[in-house]
Every structure is written in structure tokens, then in C-alpha cells.
Write a protein that holds these residues in place. Structure first.
Motif, mmCIF file in Angstrom:
data_model
loop_
_atom_site.group_PDB
_atom_site.id
_atom_site.type_symbol
_atom_site.label_atom_id
_atom_site.label_comp_id
_atom_site.label_asym_id
_atom_site.label_seq_id
_atom_site.Cartn_x
_atom_site.Cartn_y
_atom_site.Cartn_z
ATOM 1 N N SER A 209 0.811 -1.281 0.054
ATOM 2 C CA SER A 209 -0.008 -0.089 -0.062
ATOM 3 C C SER A 209 0.795 1.276 0.026
ATOM 4 N N VAL A 210 2.053 1.184 0.644
ATOM 5 C CA VAL A 210 2.778 2.213 0.639
ATOM 6 C C VAL A 210 3.656 2.585 -0.418
ATOM 7 N N THR A 211 3.781 1.587 -1.311
ATOM 8 C CA THR A 211 4.358 1.611 -2.650
ATOM 9 C C THR A 211 3.688 2.265 -3.685
ATOM 10 N N LYS A 212 2.447 1.713 -3.581
ATOM 11 C CA LYS A 212 1.277 2.326 -4.568
ATOM 12 C C LYS A 212 0.821 3.802 -4.277
ATOM 13 N N ALA A 213 0.406 3.880 -3.058
ATOM 14 C CA ALA A 213 0.124 5.214 -2.617
ATOM 15 C C ALA A 213 1.115 6.249 -2.984
ATOM 16 N N ALA A 214 2.175 5.970 -2.372
ATOM 17 C CA ALA A 214 3.392 6.919 -2.762
ATOM 18 C C ALA A 214 3.651 7.227 -4.060
ATOM 19 N N PHE A 215 3.323 6.094 -4.982
ATOM 20 C CA PHE A 215 3.604 6.331 -6.452
ATOM 21 C C PHE A 215 2.715 7.363 -7.022
ATOM 22 N N VAL A 216 1.532 6.982 -6.727
ATOM 23 C CA VAL A 216 0.314 7.818 -7.180
ATOM 24 C C VAL A 216 0.492 9.326 -6.841
ATOM 25 N N ALA A 217 0.910 9.474 -5.547
ATOM 26 C CA ALA A 217 1.096 10.888 -4.985
ATOM 27 C C ALA A 217 2.226 11.407 -5.905
ATOM 28 N N MET A 218 3.361 10.828 -6.166
ATOM 29 C CA MET A 218 4.501 11.022 -6.605
ATOM 30 C C MET A 218 4.533 11.589 -8.120
ATOM 31 N N ALA A 219 3.537 10.697 -8.728
ATOM 32 C CA ALA A 219 3.312 10.576 -10.161
ATOM 33 C C ALA A 219 2.450 12.138 -10.787
ATOM 34 N N ASP A 220 1.827 12.541 -9.576
ATOM 35 C CA ASP A 220 1.296 13.786 -9.948
ATOM 36 C C ASP A 220 2.102 15.083 -10.344
ATOM 37 N N THR A 221 3.282 14.777 -9.572
ATOM 38 C CA THR A 221 4.459 15.751 -9.911
ATOM 39 C C THR A 221 5.187 15.540 -11.020
ATOM 40 N N TYR A 222 5.571 14.036 -11.315
ATOM 41 C CA TYR A 222 6.601 13.356 -12.341
ATOM 42 C C TYR A 222 5.711 12.663 -13.133
ATOM 43 N N PRO A 223 5.080 13.215 -14.261
ATOM 44 C CA PRO A 223 4.411 12.463 -15.225
ATOM 45 C C PRO A 223 4.795 11.463 -15.682
ATOM 46 N N ASP A 224 6.396 11.435 -15.914
ATOM 47 C CA ASP A 224 7.050 10.293 -16.801
ATOM 48 C C ASP A 224 7.182 8.996 -16.015
ATOM 49 N N LEU A 225 6.757 9.227 -14.510
ATOM 50 C CA LEU A 225 6.657 7.930 -13.677
ATOM 51 C C LEU A 225 5.589 7.065 -13.860
ATOM 52 N N LYS A 226 6.189 5.720 -14.298
ATOM 53 C CA LYS A 226 5.118 4.837 -14.261
ATOM 54 C C LYS A 226 5.242 3.587 -13.367
ATOM 55 N N LEU A 227 4.456 2.672 -13.004
ATOM 56 C CA LEU A 227 4.562 1.657 -12.140
ATOM 57 C C LEU A 227 4.155 0.240 -12.867
ATOM 58 N N ILE A 228 4.897 -0.668 -12.917
ATOM 59 C CA ILE A 228 4.669 -1.833 -13.350
ATOM 60 C C ILE A 228 4.639 -2.982 -12.387
ATOM 61 N N GLU A 229 3.479 -3.852 -12.113
ATOM 62 C CA GLU A 229 3.537 -4.829 -11.347
ATOM 63 C C GLU A 229 3.574 -6.163 -11.749
ATOM 64 N N VAL A 230 4.798 -7.098 -11.413
ATOM 65 C CA VAL A 230 5.017 -8.206 -11.912
ATOM 66 C C VAL A 230 4.703 -9.313 -11.071
ATOM 67 N N ASP A 231 4.113 -10.458 -11.396
ATOM 68 C CA ASP A 231 3.805 -11.576 -10.382
ATOM 69 C C ASP A 231 5.026 -12.211 -9.713
#
Length: 279
Positions: free
Chosen positions: A95-117
């Protein structure tokens, strides 16, 4: 002779082209910010943004601050470390990873998250090679990582993080969550023999050394658990009598306290009160 063979050679060439696998199209990362990687189909499936805000994750302020700072450095192209989030289940690692990513991506639009199994760890080296050539910056998340299948997956992950002769991709930050700090499997195969088992254990344990940042998540105490419940109730307008008592009874039925248990209680309460919540 050459003219007579020309039609035959042309037919052979056409047949080989039909048998050869088509070059997969370049992935389109403009459709979303979060994706799920499916190696078998060479696909990146868009996913919705994580719905919970970072502020709702209580009792782990130190962990949040350390992770966010490392993520900010990565987003800005500064030196940063791959991250291992370890600790008891339900304490908010993914949850920390995804919530922090979404908050950071608002400022840095080139930031993407890829989840792997976690069962697709062997596909990480080619994935990292693909992402290396992209202009975006990628957080690659593997949730609940462990090496139940032995040293093969551990070797693949080490290869991805070290990057071979070309080095690791500068635009990839790997984040793993695990219940165990050293990512060790729960059981070793006895038929391997003592020497083989020891060598595999060393291979698996050495992977954790590739993570420059370890962040531990301890069990949640009662005060923090109740704080999380109250925070959720205030955020979503859940007005219920004896909130603390009911929350504690819920945790007793579940056999423990954690951020996940708190959120499950809040979902049950919201359903009772007819209040909608982020899915």
C-alpha cells in the motif's frame, strides 16, 4: 540452374517469414500510470490508480518518509536504491508503494509503475532490457516476493538488478515486498543434499544484498490500530457508536491487528451504514 531455383527459394523465404514470430508492437504507456505485466502475452495491462491516499496509512510514518524520499530521488534522476519492504503481513508494504507512487506521479508525469507476479521473476531480465530503451522512469513492483522454486528465480533477479555488462537500467527502480527479510523459502528440498541445499540458500540470501534500502514494518499495536480505524472513519464519514469496542472485537475475531484488518473492518462498517468506499 539459378533461375530455376529462384521460385523455390522465394517460396521457402515466404514460408520462413510466416513461421517467424511477429515483432511485438512497442508498449504504449500513455494510457495509464499503473500497469500489470503479462510476460506470456508480452503485454502491459493498464490498471486504475491506487485509491487510498498516503495520509490514510497510519503508524508507519518513518517507513513512509524513507520510501518517499528514495522515490523522489529516483523520479528526479538522482542516485537511489532498489527497495525491499519486509515485515509481517498486512502492515502496509504494498500500500505504501502504490500510494506513494500515485502521489509522486502527480508531480512527475513520466513516472510509471509496473507490477509483476512473483511467479514471473524469471522474466525480469528481458523486461528490464525492454524498459531500458524507454524515456519513462519505471517503478517495478513485485509483491510478496520469495523463492519457493529455488535458486533459478534468485539468479534471474540478480541478473536483472545487476544488468550484466551494460549495468542495471538507470530508469528502473525495483521494489519488492516480503514477509521475510532474506527472502528465504519456507522449505528446502531435502533430496538436494546438504551441499546443494546450502549453495541454493546462499544464492537466495545473496539477493537481498542487491537491495540498497531495507525498510522494516513491525506488527501494529492496539493504539495504532485504533488510530487507523478513527482516521478511516473520519475520512469517509462513518459515524458509529462504540467504534473502538467494535474495532477491537473485529481484530479479536481475525486473530490480530494490522492495517489490512483495520481496512476490512472499515469496509464492513461502511457496508452496514450504506456508505461507498474506494474499491
Amino acid at each position: 540452374m539459378t533461375e530455376a531455383l529462384a521460385p523455390l527459394l522465394a517460396r521457402i523465404a515466404d514460408a520462413l517469414e510466416r513461421l517467424a514470430p511477429a515483432t511485438p508492437p512497442a508498449p504504449d504507456f500513455s494510457t495509464a500510470r499503473l500497469f500489470r505485466h503479462e510476460p506470456a502475452a508480452a503485454a502491459f495491462v493498464p490498471a486504475p490508480d491506487y485509491p487510498l491516499s498516503l495520509d490514510l496509512l497510519v503508524g508507519i510514518d518513518r517507513q513512509k518518509a524513507r520510501f518517499v524520499e528514495n522515490l523522489r530521488r529516483f523520479a528526479e534522476g538522482l542516485p537511489s536504491n532498489h527497495v525491499l519492504l519486509w515485515g509481517v503481513r498486512g502492515t502496509g508494504k504494498s500500500s505504501v508503494t502504490k500510494a506513494a507512487f500515485v502521489a509522486m506521479a502527480d508531480t512527475y508525469p513520466d513516472l510509471k509503475l509496473i507490477e509483476v507476479d512473483r511467479d514471473e521473476v524469471v522474466a525480469l531480465p528481458p523486461l528490464f532490457d525492454l524498459l531500458r530503451a524507454r524515456s519513462e522512469r519505471f517503478v517495478v513492483l513485485c509483491d510478496d516476493l520469495s523463492f519457493e522454486d529455488g535458486a533459478a528465480a534468485a539468479k534471474a533477479l540478480k541478473s536483472a538488478l545487476e544488468g550484466g555488462v551494460s549495468g542495471p537500467p538507470e530508469n528502473v527502480l525495483f521494489v519488492a515486498t516480503s514477509n521475510r527479510r532474506h527472502l528465504m523459502p519456507r522449505d528446502h528440498v531435502e533430496s538436494q543434499g546438504a551441499i546443494a541445499a546450502a549453495e541454493n540458500a546462499e544464492e537466495e540470501m545473496s539477493v537481498s544484498d542487491r537491495f540498497g534500502l531495507w525498510i522494516g514494518f513491525p506488527p501494529m499495536d492496539q493504539a495504532t490500530y485504533l488510530q487507523a480505524i478513527r482516521s478511516y472513519a473520519e475520512q469517509f464519514g462513518l459515524d458509529a457508536a462504540d467504534l473502538d469496542r467494535r474495532a477491537l472485537q473485529w481484530s479479536q475475531m481475525r486473530g490480530g491487528r494490522s492495517g489490512r484488518v483495520a481496512w476490512q473492518f472499515v469496509r464492513d462498517l461502511a457496508g452496514e451504514l450504506g456508505v461507498g468506499l474506494p474499491s
